[in-house]
Write a protein that holds these residues in place. Sequence first.
Motif, PDB file in Angstrom:
ATOM      1  N   GLY A   9      -2.954  40.582-125.938  1.00 35.67           N
ATOM      2  CA  GLY A   9      -1.807  39.786-126.323  1.00 35.67           C
ATOM      3  C   GLY A   9      -1.071  39.084-125.205  1.00 35.67           C
ATOM      4  O   GLY A   9      -1.650  38.703-124.196  1.00 35.67           O
ATOM      5  N   GLY A  10       0.250  38.900-125.428  1.00 28.06           N
ATOM      6  CA  GLY A  10       1.103  38.276-124.410  1.00 28.06           C
ATOM      7  C   GLY A  10       1.416  36.821-124.698  1.00 28.06           C
ATOM      8  O   GLY A  10       1.934  36.115-123.834  1.00 28.06           O
ATOM      9  N   SER A  31      -2.461  44.718-127.065  1.00 28.62           N
ATOM     10  CA  SER A  31      -2.415  45.225-125.704  1.00 28.62           C
ATOM     11  C   SER A  31      -1.640  44.283-124.783  1.00 28.62           C
ATOM     12  O   SER A  31      -1.784  43.057-124.862  1.00 28.62           O
ATOM     13  CB  SER A  31      -3.846  45.379-125.182  1.00 28.62           C
ATOM     14  OG  SER A  31      -3.830  45.754-123.826  1.00 28.62           O
ATOM     15  N   PHE A  32      -0.810  44.869-123.911  1.00 31.54           N
ATOM     16  CA  PHE A  32      -0.049  44.130-122.899  1.00 31.54           C
ATOM     17  C   PHE A  32      -0.406  44.681-121.524  1.00 31.54           C
ATOM     18  O   PHE A  32      -0.734  45.871-121.381  1.00 31.54           O
ATOM     19  CB  PHE A  32       1.457  44.303-123.114  1.00 31.54           C
ATOM     20  CG  PHE A  32       1.997  43.650-124.357  1.00 31.54           C
ATOM     21  CD1 PHE A  32       2.199  44.395-125.505  1.00 31.54           C
ATOM     22  CD2 PHE A  32       2.284  42.304-124.364  1.00 31.54           C
ATOM     23  CE1 PHE A  32       2.687  43.793-126.659  1.00 31.54           C
ATOM     24  CE2 PHE A  32       2.775  41.699-125.522  1.00 31.54           C
ATOM     25  CZ  PHE A  32       2.977  42.448-126.663  1.00 31.54           C
ATOM     26  N   ARG A  35       3.531  43.428-117.658  1.00 29.57           N
ATOM     27  CA  ARG A  35       4.141  42.528-116.654  1.00 29.57           C
ATOM     28  C   ARG A  35       5.653  42.488-116.770  1.00 29.57           C
ATOM     29  O   ARG A  35       6.340  42.180-115.793  1.00 29.57           O
ATOM     30  CB  ARG A  35       3.616  41.102-116.811  1.00 29.57           C
ATOM     31  CG  ARG A  35       2.195  40.885-116.408  1.00 29.57           C
ATOM     32  CD  ARG A  35       2.003  40.808-114.905  1.00 29.57           C
ATOM     33  NE  ARG A  35       0.586  40.632-114.584  1.00 29.57           N
ATOM     34  CZ  ARG A  35      -0.268  41.645-114.572  1.00 29.57           C
ATOM     35  NH1 ARG A  35       0.141  42.881-114.779  1.00 29.57           N
ATOM     36  NH2 ARG A  35      -1.544  41.445-114.322  1.00 29.57           N
ATOM     37  N   GLY A  49      -0.429  48.266-120.196  1.00 19.34           N
ATOM     38  CA  GLY A  49      -1.036  48.654-118.921  1.00 19.34           C
ATOM     39  C   GLY A  49      -2.468  48.185-118.836  1.00 19.34           C
ATOM     40  O   GLY A  49      -3.121  47.953-119.868  1.00 19.34           O
ATOM     41  N   PHE A  51      -6.530  48.223-118.188  1.00 15.64           N
ATOM     42  CA  PHE A  51      -7.558  49.147-118.687  1.00 15.64           C
ATOM     43  C   PHE A  51      -8.316  49.799-117.540  1.00 15.64           C
ATOM     44  O   PHE A  51      -8.963  50.831-117.715  1.00 15.64           O
ATOM     45  CB  PHE A  51      -8.565  48.383-119.550  1.00 15.64           C
ATOM     46  CG  PHE A  51      -7.985  47.806-120.815  1.00 15.64           C
ATOM     47  CD1 PHE A  51      -7.585  46.477-120.873  1.00 15.64           C
ATOM     48  CD2 PHE A  51      -7.826  48.600-121.943  1.00 15.64           C
ATOM     49  CE1 PHE A  51      -7.057  45.939-122.042  1.00 15.64           C
ATOM     50  CE2 PHE A  51      -7.294  48.069-123.114  1.00 15.64           C
ATOM     51  CZ  PHE A  51      -6.917  46.743-123.160  1.00 15.64           C
ATOM     52  N   GLY A  52      -8.252  49.166-116.349  1.00 12.20           N
ATOM     53  CA  GLY A  52      -9.052  49.656-115.218  1.00 12.20           C
ATOM     54  C   GLY A  52     -10.338  48.869-115.104  1.00 12.20           C
ATOM     55  O   GLY A  52     -11.436  49.422-115.019  1.00 12.20           O
ATOM     56  N   GLY A  53     -10.209  47.556-115.131  1.00  8.94           N
ATOM     57  CA  GLY A  53     -11.369  46.682-114.948  1.00  8.94           C
ATOM     58  C   GLY A  53     -12.291  46.689-116.160  1.00  8.94           C
ATOM     59  O   GLY A  53     -11.963  47.207-117.237  1.00  8.94           O
ATOM     60  N   HIS A  74      -2.872  34.413-122.568  1.00  5.25           N
ATOM     61  CA  HIS A  74      -2.480  33.107-122.069  1.00  5.25           C
ATOM     62  C   HIS A  74      -3.658  32.479-121.320  1.00  5.25           C
ATOM     63  O   HIS A  74      -4.439  33.195-120.698  1.00  5.25           O
ATOM     64  CB  HIS A  74      -1.304  33.308-121.110  1.00  5.25           C
ATOM     65  CG  HIS A  74      -0.646  32.057-120.663  1.00  5.25           C
ATOM     66  ND1 HIS A  74      -1.113  31.313-119.609  1.00  5.25           N
ATOM     67  CD2 HIS A  74       0.466  31.428-121.094  1.00  5.25           C
ATOM     68  CE1 HIS A  74      -0.313  30.279-119.417  1.00  5.25           C
ATOM     69  NE2 HIS A  74       0.646  30.329-120.305  1.00  5.25           N
ATOM     70  N   ALA A  77      -4.452  33.752-117.950  1.00  3.12           N
ATOM     71  CA  ALA A  77      -4.857  35.162-117.774  1.00  3.12           C
ATOM     72  C   ALA A  77      -6.377  35.222-117.689  1.00  3.12           C
ATOM     73  O   ALA A  77      -7.049  35.895-118.483  1.00  3.12           O
ATOM     74  CB  ALA A  77      -4.328  36.001-118.935  1.00  3.12           C
ATOM     75  N   GLN A  79      -8.524  36.495-115.517  1.00  2.00           N
ATOM     76  CA  GLN A  79      -9.212  37.736-115.157  1.00  2.00           C
ATOM     77  C   GLN A  79      -9.391  38.617-116.400  1.00  2.00           C
ATOM     78  O   GLN A  79     -10.469  39.157-116.632  1.00  2.00           O
ATOM     79  CB  GLN A  79      -8.416  38.502-114.094  1.00  2.00           C
ATOM     80  CG  GLN A  79      -9.077  39.790-113.623  1.00  2.00           C
ATOM     81  CD  GLN A  79     -10.398  39.529-112.947  1.00  2.00           C
ATOM     82  OE1 GLN A  79     -10.481  38.793-111.977  1.00  2.00           O
ATOM     83  NE2 GLN A  79     -11.482  40.105-113.477  1.00  2.00           N
ATOM     84  N   MET A  80      -8.324  38.716-117.198  1.00  2.00           N
ATOM     85  CA  MET A  80      -8.438  39.514-118.423  1.00  2.00           C
ATOM     86  C   MET A  80      -9.531  38.934-119.322  1.00  2.00           C
ATOM     87  O   MET A  80     -10.324  39.671-119.897  1.00  2.00           O
ATOM     88  CB  MET A  80      -7.088  39.541-119.158  1.00  2.00           C
ATOM     89  CG  MET A  80      -7.090  40.466-120.374  1.00  2.00           C
ATOM     90  SD  MET A  80      -7.138  42.232-119.962  1.00  2.00           S
ATOM     91  CE  MET A  80      -8.843  42.674-120.288  1.00  2.00           C
ATOM     92  N   GLN A 138       4.892  35.519-110.776  1.00  2.00           N
ATOM     93  CA  GLN A 138       3.755  35.991-109.978  1.00  2.00           C
ATOM     94  C   GLN A 138       3.326  35.028-108.884  1.00  2.00           C
ATOM     95  O   GLN A 138       2.835  35.423-107.851  1.00  2.00           O
ATOM     96  CB  GLN A 138       2.574  36.331-110.900  1.00  2.00           C
ATOM     97  CG  GLN A 138       2.876  37.439-111.892  1.00  2.00           C
ATOM     98  CD  GLN A 138       1.650  37.787-112.721  1.00  2.00           C
ATOM     99  OE1 GLN A 138       0.961  38.754-112.444  1.00  2.00           O
ATOM    100  NE2 GLN A 138       1.354  36.986-113.729  1.00  2.00           N
ATOM    101  N   LYS A 197       2.610  25.073-115.599  1.00  2.00           N
ATOM    102  CA  LYS A 197       1.221  25.384-115.946  1.00  2.00           C
ATOM    103  C   LYS A 197       0.904  24.685-117.262  1.00  2.00           C
ATOM    104  O   LYS A 197       1.792  24.534-118.110  1.00  2.00           O
ATOM    105  CB  LYS A 197       1.043  26.894-116.146  1.00  2.00           C
ATOM    106  CG  LYS A 197       1.209  27.721-114.899  1.00  2.00           C
ATOM    107  CD  LYS A 197       1.142  29.205-115.246  1.00  2.00           C
ATOM    108  CE  LYS A 197       1.331  30.072-114.029  1.00  2.00           C
ATOM    109  NZ  LYS A 197       1.383  31.504-114.383  1.00  2.00           N
TER     110      LYS A 197
END
Length: 251
Positions: A9-10, A31-32, A35, A49, A51-53, A74, A77, A79-80, A138, A197
């Motif tokens: 999400g987000g 999931s968030f 941030r 939080g 997930f750990g990659g 977004h 985002a 990397q996610m 950020q 952005k």
Amino acid sequence: MAPNLLVLGGTTEATALCRALAETGLRGTISFAGRVARPVRQPLPQRVGGFGGVDGLGRYLHRHGITHVVDATHPFAAQMSRNAIAACRAAQLPLVALTRAPWVAGPGDCWTHVPGIPEAVAALDQPAEHVMLAIGRQNLPAFSVRPQHRYLLRLVDPPASPPPFPDHHVIIDRGPFCVESDLALMKEHGISLVVSKNAGGTGAYAKIAAARILGLQVIMIDRPYVPPRPELHEISAVLDWIAHAPTDLGV
Ligand code: 3Y8
Ligand code: NAP
């Protein structure tokens, strides 16, 4: 097997999707990353939080019996989104992105497109302006090499330390924003330049419409590259995808 969704999400669209999922009685979790101090309340159970990659996400998908993943993060985002593609491929789970189209300049818009944050910083190598730097928290440190400008900063939470600019003003607010209030804000601060952005959607667009009305230049930061994955733009299309996505194939 009854669907059990993970929504990354987000965004405004993620919240709207979760409302639709709750109304249809579909099971899911949003999931968030964690941030901001208080993510907006959601109509579905939420987790906060990293997930750990990729491996951590893979373990989460397995442990929670997730059947479908909707990446409604977004567009910045990246990397996610990359992790979701890799984890769903490894787990052979269906993945779809709920994305919004990039904004496109129209009549009256005065945009300078730049490919990323460093190029936006480079574009500020010019005499002092009153800059609305509305890109969140950020990426602010990158702009500290342009101290000549007066910055209007809009942050979701009060900054833990003073922003790295000799001349700045902080507004604490979270979107979605409206044109009238952004227009008033930009007039009040004598904004002469906007850095944004290319978020797409409606929640962050107010400053772009206000810049057009005021005849201001916008330095528009294009989205980072995200590898190909199925993309949808409407919640109804996501609900249809859930109903028909084969749960034995990967992304
Ligand atoms: C934590 C969780 C919803 C979602 C609302 C959208 C709209 C309002 C506009 C400006 C631009 C910015 C920023 C922005 C908007 C929506 C959406 C969107 C831009 C929340 C939220 C989380 C975040 C994270 C936050 C970032 C920051 C970016 C502020 C919730 C409120 C600038 C993006 O302090 C920080 O660390 C902030 C981090 C990532 C960008 C950055 O790099 O600083 N969003 N924003 C999410 C998580 O933990 O996983 O409360 O919903 C969500 C929203 N912010 O349900 O209504 O859909 O885009 N978010 C940008 O576009 O440039 C503000 O000020 O004009
Ligand atoms: P990012 O750089 O793409 O991701 C960095 C790491 O943060 C990910 O690898 C993951 O950690 C964690 N993460 C990101 N989103 C997550 C989520 N929804 N749930 C759980 N973990 C998540 O992420 P970002 O750009 O900082 O964005 C973070 C959140 O803010 C996302 O929810 C995004 O939708 C929202 N947001 C971002 C922007 C923006 O401008 N970037 C704007 C509006 C909203 P692990 O590797 O440990 O799993």
